[in-house]
Design a protein around this motif. Structure first.
Motif, mmCIF file in Angstrom:
data_model
loop_
_atom_site.group_PDB
_atom_site.id
_atom_site.type_symbol
_atom_site.label_atom_id
_atom_site.label_comp_id
_atom_site.label_asym_id
_atom_site.label_seq_id
_atom_site.Cartn_x
_atom_site.Cartn_y
_atom_site.Cartn_z
ATOM 1 N N ASN A 154 46.146 38.276 72.950
ATOM 2 C CA ASN A 154 46.420 37.852 71.575
ATOM 3 C C ASN A 154 45.231 38.117 70.654
ATOM 4 O O ASN A 154 45.340 37.955 69.439
ATOM 5 N N ASP A 155 44.090 38.537 71.207
ATOM 6 C CA ASP A 155 42.886 38.777 70.411
ATOM 7 C C ASP A 155 43.137 39.847 69.355
ATOM 8 O O ASP A 155 43.878 40.804 69.572
ATOM 9 N N LYS A 156 42.467 39.687 68.213
ATOM 10 C CA LYS A 156 42.673 40.626 67.099
ATOM 11 C C LYS A 156 42.292 42.060 67.448
ATOM 12 O O LYS A 156 42.755 43.002 66.808
ATOM 13 N N GLN A 157 41.448 42.244 68.476
ATOM 14 C CA GLN A 157 41.085 43.613 68.875
ATOM 15 C C GLN A 157 42.294 44.414 69.369
ATOM 16 O O GLN A 157 42.219 45.637 69.460
ATOM 17 N N PHE A 158 43.382 43.713 69.706
ATOM 18 C CA PHE A 158 44.594 44.411 70.155
ATOM 19 C C PHE A 158 45.666 44.520 69.059
ATOM 20 O O PHE A 158 46.760 45.034 69.322
ATOM 21 N N ASP A 159 45.355 44.052 67.846
ATOM 22 C CA ASP A 159 46.383 44.009 66.800
ATOM 23 C C ASP A 159 46.990 45.375 66.496
ATOM 24 O O ASP A 159 48.186 45.482 66.224
ATOM 25 N N ALA A 160 46.158 46.426 66.539
ATOM 26 C CA ALA A 160 46.633 47.759 66.147
ATOM 27 C C ALA A 160 47.537 48.411 67.199
ATOM 28 O O ALA A 160 48.390 49.236 66.857
ATOM 29 N N ASP A 161 47.362 48.054 68.484
ATOM 30 C CA ASP A 161 48.087 48.802 69.533
ATOM 31 C C ASP A 161 48.486 47.939 70.729
ATOM 32 O O ASP A 161 48.661 48.441 71.833
ATOM 33 N N ARG A 162 48.678 46.648 70.494
ATOM 34 C CA ARG A 162 48.962 45.713 71.596
ATOM 35 C C ARG A 162 50.133 46.180 72.459
ATOM 36 O O ARG A 162 50.042 46.222 73.700
ATOM 37 N N ALA A 163 51.244 46.516 71.837
ATOM 38 C CA ALA A 163 52.448 46.901 72.591
ATOM 39 C C ALA A 163 52.198 48.136 73.446
ATOM 40 O O ALA A 163 52.647 48.210 74.600
ATOM 41 N N VAL A 164 51.460 49.096 72.893
ATOM 42 C CA VAL A 164 51.156 50.342 73.622
ATOM 43 C C VAL A 164 50.270 50.041 74.834
ATOM 44 O O VAL A 164 50.511 50.539 75.937
ATOM 45 N N VAL A 165 49.237 49.215 74.622
ATOM 46 C CA VAL A 165 48.324 48.855 75.721
ATOM 47 C C VAL A 165 49.091 48.159 76.833
ATOM 48 O O VAL A 165 48.971 48.517 78.011
ATOM 49 N N LEU A 166 49.907 47.172 76.475
ATOM 50 C CA LEU A 166 50.648 46.415 77.493
ATOM 51 C C LEU A 166 51.639 47.312 78.237
ATOM 52 O O LEU A 166 51.785 47.206 79.455
ATOM 53 N N GLU A 167 52.273 48.202 77.517
ATOM 54 C CA GLU A 167 53.242 49.114 78.140
ATOM 55 C C GLU A 167 52.561 50.053 79.138
ATOM 56 O O GLU A 167 53.148 50.439 80.146
ATOM 57 N N SER A 168 51.306 50.392 78.869
ATOM 58 C CA SER A 168 50.588 51.356 79.715
ATOM 59 C C SER A 168 50.032 50.741 81.006
ATOM 60 O O SER A 168 49.599 51.468 81.901
ATOM 61 N N LEU A 169 50.039 49.426 81.103
ATOM 62 C CA LEU A 169 49.381 48.779 82.243
ATOM 63 C C LEU A 169 50.019 49.136 83.576
ATOM 64 O O LEU A 169 49.334 49.260 84.586
ATOM 65 N N LYS A 170 51.335 49.316 83.563
ATOM 66 C CA LYS A 170 52.003 49.632 84.845
ATOM 67 C C LYS A 170 51.522 50.960 85.419
ATOM 68 O O LYS A 170 51.515 51.144 86.638
ATOM 69 N N ASP A 171 51.071 51.867 84.557
ATOM 70 C CA ASP A 171 50.538 53.158 85.035
ATOM 71 C C ASP A 171 49.238 52.968 85.821
ATOM 72 O O ASP A 171 48.882 53.808 86.644
ATOM 73 N N ALA A 172 48.541 51.853 85.553
ATOM 74 C CA ALA A 172 47.299 51.544 86.280
ATOM 75 C C ALA A 172 47.579 50.650 87.488
ATOM 76 O O ALA A 172 46.644 50.228 88.178
ATOM 77 N N GLY A 173 48.845 50.342 87.717
ATOM 78 C CA GLY A 173 49.212 49.506 88.864
ATOM 79 C C GLY A 173 49.183 48.019 88.581
ATOM 80 O O GLY A 173 49.329 47.197 89.491
ATOM 81 N N VAL A 174 48.996 47.651 87.303
ATOM 82 C CA VAL A 174 48.945 46.227 86.935
ATOM 83 C C VAL A 174 50.374 45.722 86.722
ATOM 84 O O VAL A 174 51.086 46.225 85.848
#
Length: 256
Positions: free
Chosen positions: A10-30
């Motif tokens: 929820n940190d403001k550092q993710f405001d610009a691309d939060r959805a993209v970052v979260l969507e990409s996590l499965k590619d790292a095995g998370v």
């Protein structure tokens, strides 16, 4: 499968691309992430995030820097939020004598109150301790040990203290700091305690592992933490990944 036991998406550092970052996590095995609240606003943000992100769980609690936001009415609200679907812990709670935003006795009072809340609501705790190792340990031993368990987040104490926490039934949270060249004590901690007592975490967007130190952290960097734990324990990264994943599930009551 990797479980990030401590994040702040929820940190403001993710405001610009939060959805993209979260969507990409499965590619790292998370595959699972716990978003942890610190302030009252964080708690509201966390409740909203976990309702939208299928693989995300939440922790409800107020960080020592923000305990000035607590009062009796909010403690009752906090209790209600503990009953919410996908809230798996009370945290992050504890003591922070580094910034001393609130007086030590005020921090201690609300820390103890939230420990008792966790015990009453049968939830594990996520403990923040900065420059307050002994007081944190003494309070944990007196007020919480032997109840609902939990994790000492971003552990910064000695190997001896880590062993004592493990004896009391707590997990030790290990994140990006373990990859830093100057993290000699944390490396000793990892060597000294059983793998069955370690969980991995990011504290993202903070504390990115080397070689990304100083940049925005995300759960996608956890393989670097896992590799360093494997190196220190002289086992495979796959074993670290599997065991810490099960540890996290057990910590948060997702398996028994």
């Amino acid at each position: 499968m990797i479980f990030d036991t401590h994040s702040h998406y929820n940190d403001k550092q993710f405001d610009a691309d939060r959805a993209v970052v979260l969507e990409s996590l499965k590619d790292a095995g998370v595959t699972q992430v716990v978003n942890v609240s610190a302030s009252w606003k964080d708690l509201m943000d966390t409740l909203e995030l976990i309702s939208k992100v299928p693989f995300m769980y939440g922790a409800a609690g107020i960080h020592p820097d923000h305990v000035g936001e607590l009062n009796e009415e909010r403690m009752e609200q906090l209790r209600e939020y503990c009953h919410r679907d996908k809230i798996v812990a009370v945290g992050e709670i504890g003591l922070d004598y580094h910034w001393n935003v609130e007086p030590k006795e005020v921090q201690q009072e609300w820390f103890i109150r939230q420990l008792h809340l966790a015990t009453e609501e049968k939830l594990p705790v996520i403990i923040h301790s900065r420059d307050a190792s002994q007081d944190t340990f003494d309070i944990m031993k007196k007020e919480h040990a032997g109840t609902t368990g939990g994790v000492i987040h971003c552990f910064s104490g000695s190997a001896e203290m880590a062993k004592e926490y493990v004896k009391m039934g707590y997990y030790i949270g290990v994140g990006g700091v373990v990859t830093f060249k100057n993290s000699r004590v944390l490396k000793e901690v990892v060597k000294a305690i059983p793998l069955e007592c370690i969980v991995v975490e990011t504290d993202c967007p903070y504390l990115a592992p080397a070689p990304h130190r100083g940049k925005r952290n995300s759960s996608a960097y956890l393989p670097l933490v896992i590799e360093e734990i494997a190196r220190l324990k002289e086992i495979t990264a796959e074993e670290v990944e599997n065991v810490t994943y099960e540890n996290a599930q057990r910590l948060y009551g997702l398996i028994h």
